[in-house]
Design an enzyme around this catalytic site. Structure first.
Site, PDB file in Angstrom:
ATOM      1  CG  HIS A 220       0.001  -0.421   2.394  1.00 23.19           C
ATOM      2  ND1 HIS A 220       0.184  -1.728   2.749  1.00 23.19           N
ATOM      3  CD2 HIS A 220       0.832   0.279   3.175  1.00 23.19           C
ATOM      4  CE1 HIS A 220       1.030  -1.801   3.758  1.00 23.19           C
ATOM      5  NE2 HIS A 220       1.459  -0.617   4.018  1.00 23.19           N
ATOM      6  CB  CYS A 221       4.034   1.998   1.130  1.00 25.77           C
ATOM      7  SG  CYS A 221       3.263   1.452   2.622  1.00 25.77           S
ATOM      8  CG  LEU A 222       7.867   0.704  -2.048  1.00 23.35           C
ATOM      9  CD1 LEU A 222       7.567   0.823  -0.574  1.00 23.35           C
ATOM     10  CD2 LEU A 222       8.848  -0.412  -2.297  1.00 23.35           C
TER      11      LEU A 222
ATOM     12  CB  VAL B  16       0.357   4.383  -3.091  1.00 23.68           C
ATOM     13  CG1 VAL B  16      -0.400   5.667  -2.761  1.00 23.68           C
ATOM     14  CG2 VAL B  16      -0.593   3.238  -3.387  1.00 23.68           C
ATOM     15  CG  ASP B  17       3.922   5.993  -0.226  1.00 26.05           C
ATOM     16  OD1 ASP B  17       4.603   5.430   0.649  1.00 26.05           O
ATOM     17  OD2 ASP B  17       2.672   6.001  -0.225  1.00 26.05           O
TER      18      ASP B  17
END
Ligand code: SAJ
Length: 408
Positions: A251-253, A255-256
């Site tokens: 949910h991070c790489l 997206v961020d």
């Protein structure tokens, strides 16, 4: 505010330090589970939650926040369908908070976001309360650094980066986090803290994309990419190991980085690295599926009707988290080619779309024409897969050297 994989560990940590915690979440199912003492976050075992629950008031009623000295905002910051920042959940939470805000309170944003969010989006909304940020209440930013499944580094021993809107805001936030973190890293502005978090994840996204692109090349050159990475990693300085794979989940790489590329456009700059890394990593599931097609074809089998069993569907080893998992894309692509699909994953009993359920290891192995290792969970006998499956495509390099294995 927000009792997900960031908010719940924080709530438990502060409660364990003897602080009374009000945990607010709009999802009533989460609140019901917490009131039963059931944790839905893998990194927070229910026993630990129950031991701290006396001090945690889990509720959907935001009004209770007005009694708090500090409010940590840990709501999702996803992307829209067009891969642009979606600050909807954050703006909604901030609006709710503005109606409740009390003089002297501290508000800290933990969600990952683009530089300027705290000062330019949150502060003005909170000031609709009539209170002035940095004067009547404190406002700061401190990015979460939760690494799902990791046990060596925790909230306590992972340095906590933070910055206040003012020095006094920073002091307040530092005093708070010293309760649950051993090391505080003060930086000069919320913008620096916001960008710090993005740089950490962009660094990974770009390096993963780089090694994935080389893996697509070595596939054509018939060179073992893992042998190359192993050899390069023997260099005692100047090289950092990243593994090629079926793509980048979580949910991070995925997206961020796009929070920064979007923001950069306001400054007339196209962040090529970020865009390129996104493109390359997004291509990996397609590359992996074409590999499966080629291996089946070499065995005289069409994909259509072949029994392809996927080993490991979560986005990374050791967790049951499916968010952004490349395995889901691979399931869709192989399904579209008519493959007869099944999977085995000790962390994922069933896929969300209500279709497939995890088979036992032996049932999965016995029934397959081709075993596809997508996420290599610890504790799964990958050697047995290499020995017993008629065909093996290994996207994680865990069965290297095995006779029947074809690597990424
Ligand atoms: N991956 C590769 N090759 C690698 C490393 C990872 O293909 O060499 C893939 C993984 O399989 C997975 C994805 O990338 O699909 C992301 O996995 P990850 O372990 O790199 O990251 P996350 O998303 O689980 O957690 C990251 C971490 N960021 C950093 O380490 C800088 C974590 O510390 C952050 O807190 C988290 O993002 C977050 O919340 O931002």
């Amino acid at each position: 505010m927000g009792l997900g994989y960031v908010g719940l560990p924080l709530a438990v940590a502060f409660a364990e330090e003897g602080h009374d915690v009000v945990g607010v979440d709009i999802d009533a199912r989460k609140i019901e589970a917490l009131s039963r003492g059931d944790s839905y976050i893998e990194d927070i075992p229910s026993e630990r939650l129950r031991a701290a629950s006396e001090r945690i008031e889990a509720t959907t009623r935001a009004a209770n926040l007005s009694r708090c000295d500090a409010v940590l905002v840990c709501v999702p910051t996803p992307l829209t369908a067009n891969r642009e920042p979606d600050l909807g959940p954050l703006v909604n939470a901030t609006r709710v908070l503005a109606d409740l805000l009390q003089r002297g309170q501290l508000v800290v944003l933990e969600s990952t976001t683009y530089p300027g969010t705290t000062r330019e989006r949150m502060a003005p909304i909170l000031e609709e309360s009539g209170l002035v940020a940095g004067q009547d209440f404190h406002l700061a930013y401190s990015p979460e650094r939760v690494d799902p499944g990791r046990t060596d580094y925790t909230l306590r021993n992972t340095p906590k980066v933070l910055a206040g809107l003012t020095e006094a805001c920073g002091d307040q936030a530092e005093a708070l986090y010293r309760e649950v973190c051993d090391e505080i890293v003060r930086v000069s502005s919320p913008e620096v803290a916001e960008l710090t978090k993005l740089l950490e994840n962009i660094f990974r996204s770009v390096n993963i994309a780089m090694v994935n692109e080389i893996a697509m090349l070595t596939d054509r050159m018939d060179i073992d990419i893992w042998e190359v990475v192993d050899a390069a990693a023997t260099k005692p300085y100047g090289f950092m190991r990243f593994e090629p794979g079926p793509g980048m989940g979580g949910h991070c790489l995925p997206v961020d980085p796009f929070y920064l590329s979007w923001r950069a456009r306001e400054f007339d700059l196209t962040t090529e690295f970020i865009e390129l890394a996104g493109k390359v990593n997004q291509q990996m599931p397609y590359h992996c599926v074409s590999k499966v097609e080629r291996v089946l074809n070499a065995a005289g089998k069409p994909v259509h009707g072949s029994r392809v069993v996927i080993f490991g569907v979560s986005y990374k080893p050791g967790v049951g988290d499916l968010r952004g998992s490349p395995a889901l894309k691979i399931v869709t692509l192989l399904g579209a080619l008519g493959a007869d699909l099944a999977y085995h994953d000790p962390h994922v009993p069933a896929l969300d779309d209500g279709g497939l359920r995890s088979l036992s290891f032996d049932d999965a192995l016995e029934s397959c024409d081709l075993a596809l290792i997508v996420t290599a969970h610890p504790g799964v006998d990958h050697d047995a897969i290499a020995e017993r499956a008629p065909l093996v495509v290994d996207l994680r390099g865990v069965t290297r050297g095995a006779r029947r294995t074809v690597l990424l």
